[in-house]
Design a protein around this motif. Structure first.
Motif, short mmCIF file in Angstrom:
data_model
loop_
_atom_site.label_atom_id
_atom_site.label_comp_id
_atom_site.label_asym_id
_atom_site.label_seq_id
_atom_site.Cartn_x
_atom_site.Cartn_y
_atom_site.Cartn_z
N TRP A 101 64.31 -48.93 -38.01
CA TRP A 101 63.29 -48.76 -36.96
C TRP A 101 63.45 -49.90 -35.94
O TRP A 101 62.85 -50.96 -36.09
CB TRP A 101 61.89 -48.78 -37.56
CG TRP A 101 60.84 -48.16 -36.67
CD1 TRP A 101 60.37 -48.65 -35.49
CD2 TRP A 101 60.12 -46.94 -36.89
NE1 TRP A 101 59.42 -47.83 -34.96
CE2 TRP A 101 59.25 -46.76 -35.80
CE3 TRP A 101 60.13 -45.99 -37.91
CZ2 TRP A 101 58.39 -45.67 -35.71
CZ3 TRP A 101 59.28 -44.89 -37.80
CH2 TRP A 101 58.42 -44.74 -36.72
N ARG B 216 62.74 -43.24 -32.12
CA ARG B 216 61.57 -43.59 -32.91
C ARG B 216 60.36 -43.81 -31.99
O ARG B 216 60.46 -44.48 -30.96
CB ARG B 216 61.82 -44.89 -33.69
CG ARG B 216 63.04 -44.87 -34.61
CD ARG B 216 62.78 -44.17 -35.91
NE ARG B 216 63.89 -44.42 -36.82
CZ ARG B 216 64.65 -43.48 -37.36
NH1 ARG B 216 64.42 -42.21 -37.11
NH2 ARG B 216 65.64 -43.81 -38.18
N ALA C 261 61.45 -39.66 -40.55
CA ALA C 261 62.74 -40.20 -40.09
C ALA C 261 63.84 -39.39 -40.76
O ALA C 261 64.31 -39.72 -41.85
CB ALA C 261 62.85 -41.68 -40.45
#
Length: 319
Positions: free
Chosen positions: A173, A217, A247
Motif C-alpha cells: 500500500w 489504492r 486488494a
C-alpha cells in the motif's frame, strides 16, 4: 464504552450470535448483488460460472459465501448436471432445491472442516473477501496506527500497526505521507484466500469482488456500510453490512492466476447478445420480451463504474 479494532468489531457485527449475516432476511434484505436483486442478473452470472466449470472440466461447484443459495439456484437451472454445494454461516435454507448440498460455516475467514480434499471442482467466492474483516489503519504523520471503533461507529486512533500487518502495508500500500491517509490491511484476506485454496486438491478457484490494484489504492480506504438498500456509515452493531474493497493483486503472488474485469470476461465467454429481431415481437412476444430483458441484465452486469468493474481472479489448482 468499549473500544475495539475494526477487525474485531467488524467480525462480531457480521458473524457474532446476532450478527448481520445470521439474521432472517439475509443480505438480500439490504442490497442487490449480481447474484440476486437484479432481474436476470443471477441467471447471467450462473451462465458465466457454468461455462468456466465446463471449460475446466469440473463436475462440481462450491459457492463460498452463498447467502441464501441464490446463485446456486440459478446454476441448478442452467447446468443441471453440476453437483452443487453452498457454504455460509446459516443453516441450509428451507427453500433451496433439494439436490443442492450445504455446509454451515463459522463465518468470516473461517471455513467448515468438511470443506477439504476438494477435487474436480470449481470453487467460487462471490463477494466473500470484501466481508472478511481486516484491520483498518490511518497514518498520523509519523506511523500507521490501528483505527479503533465503538459500537456506535465512533472512531479513534489506537496503537501503531506492527508485525505482519505492517509488513503487508509497507509492501502493498504505497503511502504519500499525507496525514489522515487510510488503508484496509489485506493480510487477513490474503490468508483467507490461501486457506480456501489449500482445501482444493484439484480444480479451479474463482474469487469475484470489487477491488483495487497497487497503482490505484484509494487514499482514504473504502470501508463502508449498507442498510435497507442504501449506503451508510459503517456501524458495528449488527444492523449494517460492513464491507471494504479487496486488494486483488496481493492474494497469492506465487500462484498463476488471471485477473480480469467482469465486463471483459462476460464478453469473452460469449454472453453478449445483439438486439432481438423485431419480427420476433409478433412471432413470439414472450421470447422477444425475454431477449430484451437479457440484454438489460447484461448491460447492468457489465456497466463501467458499476458491476462491470468487478474483478475476477481465476486460478487453476493442482493442474
Amino acid at each position: 464504552m468499549t473500544w475495539q479494532s475494526w477487525r474485531t468489531a467488524w467480525h462480531d457485527a457480521l458473524y457474532g450470535p446476532d450478527g448481520f449475516y445470521r439474521q432472517a432476511d439475509g443480505p438480500a434484505g439490504h442490497f442487490a448483488t449480481s447474484a440476486q436483486g437484479i432481474p436476470g442478473g443471477g441467471r447471467l452470472l450462473a451462465r458465466a460460472v457454468a461455462i468456466l466449470a465446463e471449460n475446466a472440466g469440473c463436475q462440481r461447484l462450491i459457492d463460498v459465501g452463498a447467502g441464501r443459495g441464490e446463485l446456486l439456484t440459478e446454476v441448478s437451472a442452467v447446468a443441471p448436471t453440476l453437483q452443487l454445494t453452498g457454504v455460509d454461516v446459516v443453516e441450509r435454507p428451507a427453500d433451496l432445491p433439494e439436490p443442492i448440498d450445504w455446509l454451515t460455516s463459522p463465518g468470516g475467514a473461517d471455513l467448515p472442516d468438511a470443506l477439504a480434499g476438494v477435487r474436480d471442482t470449481l470453487v467460487v467466492a462471490h463477494e466473500w473477501l470484501d466481508v472478511v474483516p481486516c484491520t483498518v489503519a490511518e497514518y498520523d504523520g509519523a506511523v500507521w496506527r490501528t483505527v479503533e471503533v465503538d459500537p456506535t461507529g465512533v472512531e479513534r486512533l489506537g496503537g501503531p500497526v506492527a508485525g505482519a500487518e505492517l509488513q503487508w502495508l509497507q509492501s502493498n500500500w504505497p503511502s504519500d505521507g499525507l496525514i489522515g491517509a487510510r488503508a484496509e490491511i489485506g493480510e487477513s484476506r490474503d490468508a483467507a484466500y490461501r486457506a480456501l485454496r489449500s482445501r482444493i486438491d484439484n480444480g479451479l478457484l474463482v474469487v469475484v469482488d470489487y477491488g483495487h490494484l497497487r497503482d490505484s489504492r484509494p487514499r482514504r480506504g473504502t470501508l463502508t456500510g449498507y442498510r435497507h438498500g442504501a449506503q451508510c456509515s459503517p456501524v458495528p452493531d449488527g444492523s449494517t453490512d460492513i464491507t471494504a474493497h479487496v486488494a486483488m493483486d496481493t492474494l497469492d503472488a506465487r500462484e498463476s492466476r488471471e485477473l480480469v474485469r467482469q465486463s471483459t470476461l462476460f464478453d469473452r465467454l460469449g454472453l453478449h447478445t445483439g438486439p432481438p429481431p423485431i419480427e420476433l415481437a409478433s412471432q413470439d412476444p414472450p421470447a422477444y420480451l425475454q431477449a430484451l430483458a437479457d440484454r438489460g441484465s447484461y448491460a447492468q452486469l457489465t456497466a463501467p463504474g458499476g458491476l462491470g468493474d468487478f474483478w475476477w481472479s481465476i486460478g487453476p489448482v493442482g493442474r
